[in-house]
Design an enzyme around this catalytic site. Structure first.
Site, PDB file in Angstrom:
ATOM      1  N   ARG A  66      42.258  29.368  39.278  1.00 26.91           N
ATOM      2  CA  ARG A  66      43.602  28.963  39.281  1.00 26.91           C
ATOM      3  C   ARG A  66      44.600  29.263  38.357  1.00 26.91           C
ATOM      4  O   ARG A  66      44.271  29.257  37.526  1.00 26.91           O
ATOM      5  CB  ARG A  66      43.785  27.349  40.197  1.00 26.91           C
ATOM      6  N   GLU A  74      51.452  33.141  42.899  1.00 23.71           N
ATOM      7  CA  GLU A  74      51.050  34.365  43.570  1.00 23.71           C
ATOM      8  C   GLU A  74      51.782  35.082  44.881  1.00 23.71           C
ATOM      9  O   GLU A  74      52.010  33.624  45.234  1.00 23.71           O
ATOM     10  CB  GLU A  74      49.013  33.970  43.794  1.00 23.71           C
ATOM     11  N   HIS A 123      43.622  37.936  43.775  1.00 22.89           N
ATOM     12  CA  HIS A 123      43.191  36.994  44.383  1.00 22.89           C
ATOM     13  C   HIS A 123      41.745  36.975  45.389  1.00 22.89           C
ATOM     14  O   HIS A 123      41.163  36.860  45.999  1.00 22.89           O
ATOM     15  CB  HIS A 123      43.184  35.747  44.369  1.00 22.89           C
TER      16      HIS A 123
HETATM   17  C1  GLV Z   1      39.398  30.661  46.685  1.00 21.34           C
HETATM   18  O1  GLV Z   1      40.170  30.789  45.227  1.00 21.34           O
HETATM   19  C2  GLV Z   1      38.915  29.186  47.072  1.00 21.34           C
HETATM   20  O2  GLV Z   1      38.821  27.843  46.784  1.00 21.34           O
HETATM   21  O3  GLV Z   1      38.419  29.873  47.654  1.00 21.34           O
END
Ligand code: GLV
Length: 326
Positions: free
Chosen positions: A239, A268, A287
């Protein structure tokens, strides 16, 4: 009997959507960008269930606006820091997530970043396209070896362990840190426990796999960077807010570490005027660590299965707050 009403906050992979349409009268948000919070509030009024993504803020207010009809919150992600789980539990609302299926896919991607960063794959491609490849150069685009290096894994849960497993083929020394030391796994995984400061100081590659919580927010700060090797490469597929972006900018700019490859950022998406985007020693995919065809399909069907169970009053196959069933 009319089908229960649900709101799905984005177009998810087809298989999952089909499952949702089978069990519910679903409104699906069709746009590329997530529904703004105010719109989300409108959309959830009176629904029985909501299928969410990590880009949706699901707070106590939203649960109250949805009202008494709301029976389930099903998130298509393993992480759920966008959801106020405590508020959901207080309201007896089960929250679903999609653990397990993205473990290997995310570990693969952490490795893709590690290899690309070390061996300058993206810079090399830019170099070629810019017409700068004139000849084989004896010192052209050199980078550190991956094999034989020390890999530091911060967070030794499912994904951290899958990253360690992949390191054995590269004859790496693997050290890890986690709230819970996993002596039971150390031998099989060829990984040794290290205090954080030792891990920072000894790792050539540091890869982050903790969840985001009050103790991990900005844990990679100026003090952490100060302990790292100037040749260190930082990888984050967990994260964004685990890394303090201002400290990261200072560290990359001043050469306190060599390179960062981050699939996740704070915030983000990363703003186009972020000073991080002025640097050459950073790689910033949007991401996508879990974005394999197979895994995103599985995540969508798992989220649909959690939703369906919740609408039926059955136990969610993957529930993050099982206390609601006590
Ligand atoms: C992606 O970042 C998730 O948490 O599935």
């Amino acid at each position: 009997m009319p089908k229960p009403k649900v709101f799905v906050t984005r177009l998810i992979p087809q298989k999952g959507l089909e499952m949702v349409h089978e069990v519910a009268d679903a409104e699906v948000w069709q746009e590329e960008l997530p529904p703004p919070y105010e719109v989300l509030l409108e959309k959830v009024k009176g629904v029985d269930g909501v299928l969410t993504l990590l880009t949706d803020k699901i707070d106590a207010n939203l649960m109250d606006v949805a009202g008494k009809s709301l029976k389930v919150i099903s998130q298509m992600a393993v992480g759920y820091d966008n959801i106020d789980v405590r508020a959901a539990t207080e309201r007896g609302l089960p929250v679903g997530n999609t653990p397990g299926v993205l473990t290997d896919t995310t570990a693969d991607f952490a490795w893709a970043l590690l290899m690309a960063a070390a061996r300058r794959v993206v810079e090399g491609d830019r170099f070629t396209r810019a017409g700068r490849w004139k000849t084989w150069g004896p010192t052209l685009l050199m980078g550190p070896d991956v094999h034989g290096a020390t890999l530091g894994i911060v967070g030794f849960g499912r994904i951290g362990q899958a990253v360690a497993k992949r390191a054995s083929g590269f004859d790496m020394r693997v050290i890890y840190n986690d709230r819970n030391r996993r002596e039971d796994l150390e031998k099989a995984m060829g990984a040794q426990y290290a205090a954080l400061d030792t891990l920072y100081a000894e790792s050539d590659f540091i890869t982050l796999h903790t969840d985001l919580n009050d103790t991990t927010r900005h844990m990679i700060d100026d003090a952490a960077f100060a302990r790292m090797k100037p040749t260190a490469i930082l990888i984050n597929t967990a994260r964004g807010p685990i890394v303090d972006p201002n400290a990261l900018h200072r560290a990359l700019k001043d050469g306190r570490i060599a390179y960062a490859a981050l699939d996740v950022t704070e915030p983000e998406p990363i703003p186009l005027d972020s000073p991080l985007l002025t640097l050459d020693n950073i790689l910033l995919p949007p991401h996508i660590a879990s974005a394999s065809f197979q895994t995103r399909n599985k995540m969508a069907t798992m989220a649909a299965a959690n939703l369906a169970a919740g609408l039926n009053g059955a136990r969610l196959p993957n529930c993050v707050n099982p206390e609601v069933y006590k």
